[in-house]
Design a protein around this motif. Structure first.
Motif, PDB file in Angstrom:
ATOM      1  N   UNK A  24      -1.386  12.487  20.933  1.00  0.00           N
ATOM      2  CA  UNK A  24      -1.934  12.138  22.271  1.00  0.00           C
ATOM      3  C   UNK A  24      -0.667  11.703  23.505  1.00  0.00           C
ATOM      4  N   UNK A  25       0.352  12.463  23.041  1.00  0.00           N
ATOM      5  CA  UNK A  25       1.382  12.223  24.191  1.00  0.00           C
ATOM      6  C   UNK A  25       1.907  13.536  24.508  1.00  0.00           C
ATOM      7  N   UNK A  26       2.435  13.443  25.750  1.00  0.00           N
ATOM      8  CA  UNK A  26       3.130  14.954  26.171  1.00  0.00           C
ATOM      9  C   UNK A  26       4.451  14.766  25.460  1.00  0.00           C
ATOM     10  N   UNK A  27       5.016  15.907  24.792  1.00  0.00           N
ATOM     11  CA  UNK A  27       6.291  15.974  24.152  1.00  0.00           C
ATOM     12  C   UNK A  27       7.041  17.203  24.584  1.00  0.00           C
ATOM     13  N   UNK A  28       6.642  18.068  25.672  1.00  0.00           N
ATOM     14  CA  UNK A  28       7.317  19.119  26.190  1.00  0.00           C
ATOM     15  C   UNK A  28       6.571  19.961  27.222  1.00  0.00           C
ATOM     16  N   UNK A  29       7.318  20.380  28.055  1.00  0.00           N
ATOM     17  CA  UNK A  29       6.390  21.444  28.818  1.00  0.00           C
ATOM     18  C   UNK A  29       7.765  22.636  29.267  1.00  0.00           C
ATOM     19  N   UNK A  30       7.303  23.505  29.777  1.00  0.00           N
ATOM     20  CA  UNK A  30       8.429  24.458  30.376  1.00  0.00           C
ATOM     21  C   UNK A  30       7.787  25.929  30.457  1.00  0.00           C
ATOM     22  N   UNK A  58       0.551  33.642  29.082  1.00  0.00           N
ATOM     23  CA  UNK A  58       0.602  32.511  29.934  1.00  0.00           C
ATOM     24  C   UNK A  58       2.114  32.268  30.432  1.00  0.00           C
ATOM     25  N   UNK A  59       2.318  31.642  31.758  1.00  0.00           N
ATOM     26  CA  UNK A  59       3.262  31.525  32.366  1.00  0.00           C
ATOM     27  C   UNK A  59       4.122  30.165  31.962  1.00  0.00           C
ATOM     28  N   UNK A  60       3.521  29.141  31.885  1.00  0.00           N
ATOM     29  CA  UNK A  60       3.852  27.789  31.696  1.00  0.00           C
ATOM     30  C   UNK A  60       3.077  27.219  30.304  1.00  0.00           C
ATOM     31  N   UNK A  61       3.642  26.151  29.676  1.00  0.00           N
ATOM     32  CA  UNK A  61       3.263  25.656  28.427  1.00  0.00           C
ATOM     33  C   UNK A  61       3.376  24.043  28.472  1.00  0.00           C
ATOM     34  N   UNK A  62       2.261  23.447  28.046  1.00  0.00           N
ATOM     35  CA  UNK A  62       2.401  22.022  28.076  1.00  0.00           C
ATOM     36  C   UNK A  62       2.170  21.542  26.330  1.00  0.00           C
ATOM     37  N   UNK A  63       3.016  20.720  25.728  1.00  0.00           N
ATOM     38  CA  UNK A  63       2.456  20.419  24.317  1.00  0.00           C
ATOM     39  C   UNK A  63       2.350  18.933  24.339  1.00  0.00           C
ATOM     40  N   UNK A  64       1.122  18.750  23.559  1.00  0.00           N
ATOM     41  CA  UNK A  64       0.721  17.392  22.989  1.00  0.00           C
ATOM     42  C   UNK A  64       1.178  17.219  21.872  1.00  0.00           C
ATOM     43  N   UNK A  87      10.306  27.076  19.037  1.00  0.00           N
ATOM     44  CA  UNK A  87      10.509  25.825  19.696  1.00  0.00           C
ATOM     45  C   UNK A  87       9.350  25.317  19.696  1.00  0.00           C
ATOM     46  N   UNK A  88       8.231  25.967  20.303  1.00  0.00           N
ATOM     47  CA  UNK A  88       6.947  25.302  20.586  1.00  0.00           C
ATOM     48  C   UNK A  88       6.111  24.898  19.498  1.00  0.00           C
ATOM     49  N   UNK A 120      -0.676  27.226  29.178  1.00  0.00           N
ATOM     50  CA  UNK A 120      -1.182  26.912  27.989  1.00  0.00           C
ATOM     51  C   UNK A 120      -1.107  25.502  27.604  1.00  0.00           C
ATOM     52  N   UNK A 121      -2.148  24.992  26.889  1.00  0.00           N
ATOM     53  CA  UNK A 121      -1.947  23.632  26.200  1.00  0.00           C
ATOM     54  C   UNK A 121      -2.031  23.576  24.859  1.00  0.00           C
ATOM     55  N   UNK A 122      -0.885  23.283  24.286  1.00  0.00           N
ATOM     56  CA  UNK A 122      -0.758  23.410  22.735  1.00  0.00           C
ATOM     57  C   UNK A 122      -0.671  22.300  22.263  1.00  0.00           C
ATOM     58  N   UNK A 123      -1.179  22.003  20.962  1.00  0.00           N
ATOM     59  CA  UNK A 123      -0.893  20.766  20.108  1.00  0.00           C
ATOM     60  C   UNK A 123      -1.703  20.923  18.691  1.00  0.00           C
ATOM     61  N   UNK A 124      -1.208  20.053  17.646  1.00  0.00           N
ATOM     62  CA  UNK A 124      -2.064  20.403  16.670  1.00  0.00           C
ATOM     63  C   UNK A 124      -3.262  19.645  16.529  1.00  0.00           C
ATOM     64  N   UNK A 125      -4.154  19.993  15.779  1.00  0.00           N
ATOM     65  CA  UNK A 125      -5.430  19.483  15.489  1.00  0.00           C
ATOM     66  C   UNK A 125      -5.634  17.789  15.715  1.00  0.00           C
ATOM     67  N   UNK A 126      -6.229  17.377  16.561  1.00  0.00           N
ATOM     68  CA  UNK A 126      -6.424  15.872  16.878  1.00  0.00           C
ATOM     69  C   UNK A 126      -5.170  15.536  17.890  1.00  0.00           C
ATOM     70  N   UNK A 127      -4.407  16.228  18.323  1.00  0.00           N
ATOM     71  CA  UNK A 127      -3.244  15.907  19.368  1.00  0.00           C
ATOM     72  C   UNK A 127      -3.793  15.518  20.558  1.00  0.00           C
ATOM     73  N   UNK A 128      -4.898  15.764  21.130  1.00  0.00           N
ATOM     74  CA  UNK A 128      -5.725  15.158  22.126  1.00  0.00           C
ATOM     75  C   UNK A 128      -6.088  16.255  23.163  1.00  0.00           C
TER      76      UNK A 128
END
Ligand code: ATP
Length: 529
Positions: A241-247, A232-238, A256-257, A59-67
């Motif tokens: 424009x920057x990566x702020x977490x994954x796991x 989903x197995x794993x997640x990356x959070x933006x 937490x997400x 999964x790729x998560x992030x607010x609107x406009x996060x990139x």
């Protein structure tokens, strides 16, 4: 790591089938390493690294406009990144355009549709292949595609032109196309937004199983935590424009997400619902309204629909049951063939002047297409309702650009619109931020009737809280709100009264509130009256 061209890599990948032995391999198939993408002086993506493992659902998560879209588009050749590398099977590759990506077995389902509207599903699927022959044997292709569809849980009509499909069917066709092309890496940008909850579960469940069986890697952009935790197995959070977490999803709670997505910011609290803002007189009244050829898909036949001031009336229904036509009638994009529409007792013709005078505002579906001019600035788009008026509402001859910019700047702040500034073309904003800009325009000033069609479509959870708060605040101020939404949870959360549309008619009506029987509403949505 050595860079190789797509042409060289194409031979390695062949038809891009994955052998079962590759499935569940604990190695990345595709990596983006330190990707950076700038638009002018603005850095939309800053040194982001992400690895997709064979067989995983990521999964790729992030607010609107996060990139999020910028990241995947930079990986797939839609954008050319300013820094970083894309690595496929341990080798750096240059993906110059989406066609290169397809040759390498990487497919993407975009937020917008990419099918050719005038062509049938069959024609679209066949023509999307990189190896399409110069003379197509359609009988043979049809047989092969029918056999392929037999093995799929999603069904679409092969001989129907795409422009006659519902949004849900188009989305399913986009997904089927990628499976038909045997993509071994599949990127999905909010694929379930136009599907019913049941269809969404079916599609994601199928892709999940397919990933485990074949080693296909799936990267899913979504705003729905339920989809992340279920599939989903794993997640990356933006963030910004920057990566702020994954796991691993199993190691992270949704709280937490969410915290990773929004950082320190506080979420908007929805205002309470005032007890009795409902006016005695209706603001919107439809009587015997017909539009479109009777009985055809998307046509409308409403005997009576009334919305009072200070009331939110939710229109529930599966897409394609006349809701779009209803919104188009009030926003002036479609004509009625008979019946009457009144606003505050007066006949309403949906012209710009009448809408202005009667304080009718509309947030249509797909606002970039239906409510904006993409190449014009955020400021110009925000001024569409007021550019020919001065502060007191009187007509003016010359545009006051300075006032327009100032007004836009104010609304950008109030509605937290992420843009490089009021002069940026509105089409450069992320989907969710276009939505906010249009809502800012439509809610600014006094509004007697607000029609909102899928107002939270594609929005992150913070923005959903903002927009819902705005709708309740408008209701509390005495605005009549007609809320058309395919999201039943949203209808239930916001509506004072709920109507269900099926085949252009209102087939069921009930009061909103905690006691709503969603099973009964769902049955009417599906045509079981
Ligand atoms: N072509 C472009 N020109 C200028 N700025 C752009 C362009 N495309 C995207 N941006 C900006 O880059 C940032 C990231 O946008 P992006 O579409 O990647 O966000 P997102 O995380 O996918 O958002 P959403 O959830 O709303 O789809 C936004 O601030 C957006 O305005």
């Amino acid at each position: 790591m050595s860079a190789v061209s797509v042409a060289e890599r194409f031979d390695d990948v062949g038809a891009s089938e994955v052998s079962p032995s590759q499935a569940r391999a604990e190695r990345p198939i595709l990596e983006a390493v330190g990707l950076t993408k700038r638009f002018g002086a603005f850095t939309a993506l800053n040194d982001v690294t992400i690895a997709l493992m064979a067989g995983e659902f990521h999964a790729l998560l992030g607010e609107n406009g996060a990139g999020k879209s910028t990241l995947v588009k930079s990986m797939l050749g839609y954008y050319h990144p300013d820094g970083g590398a894309v690595v496929l099977d341990d080798r750096e590759v240059t993906i110059a355009n989406p066609r290169d990506a397809r040759r390498l077995g990487i497919g993407m389902v975009y937020q917008h549709f990419t099918l050719v509207p005038a062509m049938t599903v069959l024609e679209n699927l066949v023509m999307s292949r990189v190896d399409v022959p110069s003379v197509v044997n359609w009988a043979k292709e049809r047989k092969a595609l029918s056999a392929f569809l037999e093995t799929m849980p999603l069904k679409v009509p092969l001989d129907t032109p795409v422009d006659r499909l519902s949004s849900g069917e188009r989305q399913k066709t986009e997904i089927l196309k990628q499976l038909y092309l045997k993509s071994r890496i599949l990127v999905l940008d909010e694929p379930t937004s136009v599907l019913t909850p049941e269809e969404a579960r079916q599609v994601l469940g199928f892709l999940r199983a397919r990933a485990s069986e074949t080693g296909m890697a799936v990267l899913l952009i979504t705003h729905k935590f339920s989809e992340v935790t279920a599939f989903c197995d794993r997640v990356t959070v933006l963030r910004k424009g920057a990566k702020v977490g994954e796991g691993l999803v199993a190691d992270l709670s949704t709280k937490e997400m969410a915290a990773l997505m929004i950082g320190e910011r506080e979420l908007t609290q929805a205002p309470g619902r005032d007890e009795n803002p409902k006016s005695a007189e209706p603001v919107l009244a439809l009587k015997g309204v017909r539009s479109g050829d009777s009985g055809t898909r998307g046509s409308l036949a409403i005997e009576e629909l009334v919305v009072h001031g200070g009331e939110i009336v939710g229109i529930a229904g599966i897409s394609g049951n006349g809701q779009t036509r209803l919104v188009e009638l009030i926003s002036g994009q479609a004509q009625k063939t008979s019946g009457e529409i009144r606003v505050k007792g007066e006949p309403y013709d949906a012209s710009r002047a009448t809408a202005q005078a009667m304080k009718v505002r509309c947030l249509p579906e797909e606002p970039l297409r239906n409510a904006c001019v993409g190449r014009m600035s955020v400021s110009d788009n925000i001024a569409f309702r007021t550019f020919d008026r001065d502060a007191s509402g009187s007509k003016i001859r010359l545009l006051d650009k300075k006032r327009m910019l100032q007004r836009a700047q104010e609304l950008i702040e109030v509605y937290s619109i992420k843009t490089q500034g009021p002069s940026a073309p509105i089409q450069t904003l992320s989907g969710g931020n276009v939505q906010r800009a249009v809502l800012a325009r439509e809610l600014a000033g006094e509004t007697d009737l607000l029609v909102a069609a899928n107002p939270c479509f594609g929005l992150d959870f913070g923005a959903v809280a903002d927009i819902r708060a705005q709708l309740i605040a408008a209701r509390n101020r005495g605005t009549a709100v007609l809320l058309v939404s395919e999201d039943l949870d949203e209808i239930v959360a916001l509506s004072d009264r709920i109507c269900v549309m099926f085949e252009g008619r209102i087939v069921f009506e009930c009061a909103g509130g905690d006691a709503v029987d969603t099973t009964r509403i769902g049955a009417h949505m599906a045509g079981h009256h």
